[in-house]
Scaffold this motif. Structure first.
Motif, mmCIF file in Angstrom:
data_model
loop_
_atom_site.group_PDB
_atom_site.id
_atom_site.type_symbol
_atom_site.label_atom_id
_atom_site.label_comp_id
_atom_site.label_asym_id
_atom_site.label_seq_id
_atom_site.Cartn_x
_atom_site.Cartn_y
_atom_site.Cartn_z
ATOM 1 N N LEU A 217 0.819 -1.205 0.000
ATOM 2 C CA LEU A 217 0.000 0.000 0.000
ATOM 3 C C LEU A 217 0.858 1.261 0.000
ATOM 4 C CD1 LEU A 217 -2.959 0.873 0.052
ATOM 5 C CD2 LEU A 217 -2.903 0.746 2.541
ATOM 6 N N GLY A 218 2.137 1.117 0.348
ATOM 7 C CA GLY A 218 3.048 2.250 0.270
ATOM 8 C C GLY A 218 3.092 3.129 1.498
ATOM 9 N N VAL A 219 2.787 2.561 2.677
ATOM 10 C CA VAL A 219 2.886 3.334 3.914
ATOM 11 C C VAL A 219 4.193 2.976 4.626
ATOM 12 C CG1 VAL A 219 0.374 3.326 4.138
ATOM 13 C CG2 VAL A 219 1.716 1.620 5.378
ATOM 14 N N ASP A 220 4.573 3.803 5.584
ATOM 15 C CA ASP A 220 5.721 3.476 6.430
ATOM 16 C C ASP A 220 5.226 2.619 7.591
ATOM 17 O OD1 ASP A 220 7.623 4.822 4.947
ATOM 18 O OD2 ASP A 220 7.345 6.714 6.016
ATOM 19 N N VAL A 221 5.738 1.426 7.697
ATOM 20 C CA VAL A 221 5.255 0.462 8.692
ATOM 21 C C VAL A 221 6.158 0.469 9.919
ATOM 22 C CG1 VAL A 221 4.687 -1.956 9.138
ATOM 23 C CG2 VAL A 221 4.310 -0.984 6.856
ATOM 24 N N VAL A 222 5.527 0.517 11.087
ATOM 25 C CA VAL A 222 6.234 0.385 12.360
ATOM 26 C C VAL A 222 5.807 -0.946 12.971
ATOM 27 C CG1 VAL A 222 6.625 1.355 14.647
ATOM 28 C CG2 VAL A 222 6.269 2.880 12.691
ATOM 29 N N ASN A 223 6.712 -1.894 13.015
ATOM 30 C CA ASN A 223 6.411 -3.242 13.497
ATOM 31 C C ASN A 223 6.633 -3.295 15.006
ATOM 32 O OD1 ASN A 223 6.132 -5.958 14.004
ATOM 33 N ND2 ASN A 223 7.714 -6.619 12.571
ATOM 34 N N LEU A 224 5.537 -3.371 15.757
ATOM 35 C CA LEU A 224 5.625 -3.417 17.221
ATOM 36 C C LEU A 224 5.675 -4.851 17.754
ATOM 37 C CD1 LEU A 224 3.146 -0.555 18.218
ATOM 38 C CD2 LEU A 224 5.638 -0.462 17.955
ATOM 39 N N GLY A 225 5.665 -5.834 16.855
ATOM 40 C CA GLY A 225 5.853 -7.225 17.253
ATOM 41 C C GLY A 225 4.610 -7.895 17.808
ATOM 42 N N ARG A 226 4.869 -8.982 18.532
ATOM 43 C CA ARG A 226 3.796 -9.760 19.153
ATOM 44 C C ARG A 226 3.729 -9.423 20.624
ATOM 45 N NH1 ARG A 226 3.018 -13.559 22.636
ATOM 46 N NH2 ARG A 226 5.263 -13.685 23.034
ATOM 47 N N LEU A 227 2.525 -9.191 21.111
ATOM 48 C CA LEU A 227 2.327 -8.876 22.523
ATOM 49 C C LEU A 227 1.537 -9.989 23.196
ATOM 50 C CD1 LEU A 227 1.355 -5.092 22.282
ATOM 51 C CD2 LEU A 227 3.634 -6.098 22.548
ATOM 52 N N ASN A 228 1.883 -10.256 24.438
ATOM 53 C CA ASN A 228 1.117 -11.222 25.214
ATOM 54 C C ASN A 228 -0.248 -10.651 25.565
ATOM 55 O OD1 ASN A 228 3.174 -13.172 25.315
ATOM 56 N ND2 ASN A 228 4.122 -12.204 27.107
ATOM 57 N N ASP A 229 -1.128 -11.523 25.976
ATOM 58 C CA ASP A 229 -2.457 -11.096 26.426
ATOM 59 C C ASP A 229 -2.317 -10.438 27.800
ATOM 60 O OD1 ASP A 229 -3.987 -11.932 24.209
ATOM 61 O OD2 ASP A 229 -3.874 -14.007 24.896
ATOM 62 N N ASP A 230 -1.869 -9.200 27.767
ATOM 63 C CA ASP A 230 -1.612 -8.468 29.003
ATOM 64 C C ASP A 230 -2.089 -7.036 28.801
ATOM 65 O OD1 ASP A 230 0.091 -8.239 31.676
ATOM 66 O OD2 ASP A 230 0.615 -6.520 30.399
ATOM 67 N N LEU A 231 -2.991 -6.596 29.643
ATOM 68 C CA LEU A 231 -3.603 -5.281 29.471
ATOM 69 C C LEU A 231 -2.567 -4.164 29.529
ATOM 70 C CD1 LEU A 231 -6.118 -3.536 29.149
ATOM 71 C CD2 LEU A 231 -6.425 -3.621 31.650
#
Length: 409
Positions: A217-231
């Motif tokens: 799509l041509g956007v700048d992507v910021v990859n924040l990764g995988r997060l645990n099920d933690d609020l």
């Protein structure tokens, strides 16, 4: 039957397009870096195209009044692209001319080579057919006139657009800044590709799928990764995204389960426009705002994530980027087989569209329509879009098909 708690797809898309404001930041980029960028102001031609009257064919430049059938004309010179013939041309004279060469002074037509017969030394030709005025001449400005708008605001520049700009001598172009979009996935069960799976775990495919779609799509992507099920972890990720990103896309955690912490964090940190859409797959789709950052909460099932990214998030992200909204191509096709469907939600089934021997468009199912079976995308080239209140489709009925966008191809 319709579920009043579910927002129809068309309404959800309209809601988002009317809510999201376009990026206004602008920058100038050089032509080699402009592919796929969105033009932020009209581009007008700086010159006439073509810049001079020129020949559309190989042949002879003539005066039409002297070039009637059977006329004999003396060849007094040659004109080629980049090498014009500028001498005076006597009565009943002509000039050998190549495609793209400037039309010599006083000449008003080109007779193509096939409609002439030359003598042994090519110093004289006989015209075999009458030659009308202006025949085979491309007039100055006939393609593009000086000052004419050639690329309107909101255009995503294609390879052809780049070539067009280069042909006008334009070396740089004003565009909108690329949107910056953060992506993360949630789930204790998710494992990064390459790691070893333990009992009850699956690989985190959605984040890789969504990042690939966003890059196309041509956007700048910021990859924040995988997060645990933690609020707390999810809340912090959302807070971080609001500091520098225009939008954030999550996968999973927006349905009604006890561990859907993304939904909880969003309710605490921002405002929510809607949680559920009347579409299959993709019902648990959320849209809202975190400070100055737009939020798209996609379902956790991979097919549902891909469908909602393509059908709901993609048009809105294009709008955010400043691109002029263009509806997706839609065609009517005949169902080659029965298709299961229950009223209540618009259904986006993966299908295979083709043309039969009679020239008729037909479409068939690509296989399992489970929202967990991503592999059927490999056997599909379109969505079969079945209306919200439509029931089971019988073979031979007409259906609407949406060829896959570039994000899925």
């Amino acid at each position: 039957m319709s579920n009043p708690s579910l927002m129809p797809v068309e309404q959800a898309l309209e809601n988002m397009l009317n809510t999201v404001s376009k990026i206004t930041d602008k920058e100038t980029v050089e032509l080699p870096q402009a592919l796929g960028r969105i033009v932020n102001r009209p581009v007008n031609s700086t010159l006439d195209v073509p810049g001079y009257d020129n020949s559309a064919m190989d042949g002879y430049a003539v005066r039409s009044s002297e070039a009637s059938k059977g006329a004999s004309l003396t060849v007094v010179g040659v004109a080629a692209a980049g090498h014009p013939f500028n001498d005076d041309i006597p009565e009943n004279g002509c000039v050998r001319i190549m495609t793209g060469a400037p039309i010599p002074n006083s000449m008003d037509a080109v007779v193509i080579q096939e409609n002439t017969e030359a003598n042994s030394d090519h110093s004289e030709i006989t015209v075999l057919q009458d030659v009308p005025e202006n025949d085979n001449i491309r007039r100055r400005g006939s393609d593009i006139a000086l000052g004419e708008e050639v690329i309107p605001t909101g255009t995503r520049l294609s390879a052809v657009d780049i070539g067009l700009l280069a042909s006008l001598g334009i070396a740089e172009v004003a565009v909108f800044r690329k949107p910056k979009v953060a992506v993360f996935s949630t789930g204790d069960e998710l494992v990064a590709p390459g790691d070893k799976l333990k009992s009850g775990q699956i690989y985190d495919s959605n984040r890789y799928l969504l990042i690939a779609m966003l890059e196309k799509l041509g956007v700048d992507v910021v990859n924040l990764g995988r997060l645990n099920d933690d609020l707390d972890a999810i809340s912090q990720a959302l807070e971080d995204a609001t500091q520098s990103c225009d939008a954030v896309i999550t996968s999973g955690g927006v349905s009604v389960g006890d561990a859907d912490f993304t939904k909880m964090a969003l309710e605490q940190l921002g405002s929510v426009s809607f949680w559920k859409v009347a579409m299959k797959p993709g019902k648990p789709f959320a849209f809202g705002k975190l400070k100055n950052t737009w939020f798209f909460g996609l379902p956790g099932n991979p097919v549902a994530a891909a469908v909602t990214m393509d059908q709901l998030a993609q048009p809105v992200l294009k709008h955010l980027a400043g691109e002029k909204h263009i509806s997706s191509d839609a065609y009517q096709a005949v169902a080659a087989e029965g298709l299961k469907k229950r009223p209540g939600r618009a259904d986006f089934q993966r299908g295979w569209l083709e043309q039969n021997k009679a020239g008729q468009l037909t479409v068939s199912s690509a296989g399992s329509q489970s929202s967990a079976v991503l592999s059927t995308f490999r056997r599909a080239n379109c969505f079969i879009r079945l209306e919200q209140e439509r029931d089971t489709v019988k073979a031979g009925e007409e259906v609407t098909v949406l060829p896959f966008s570039t994000l899925l191809r």
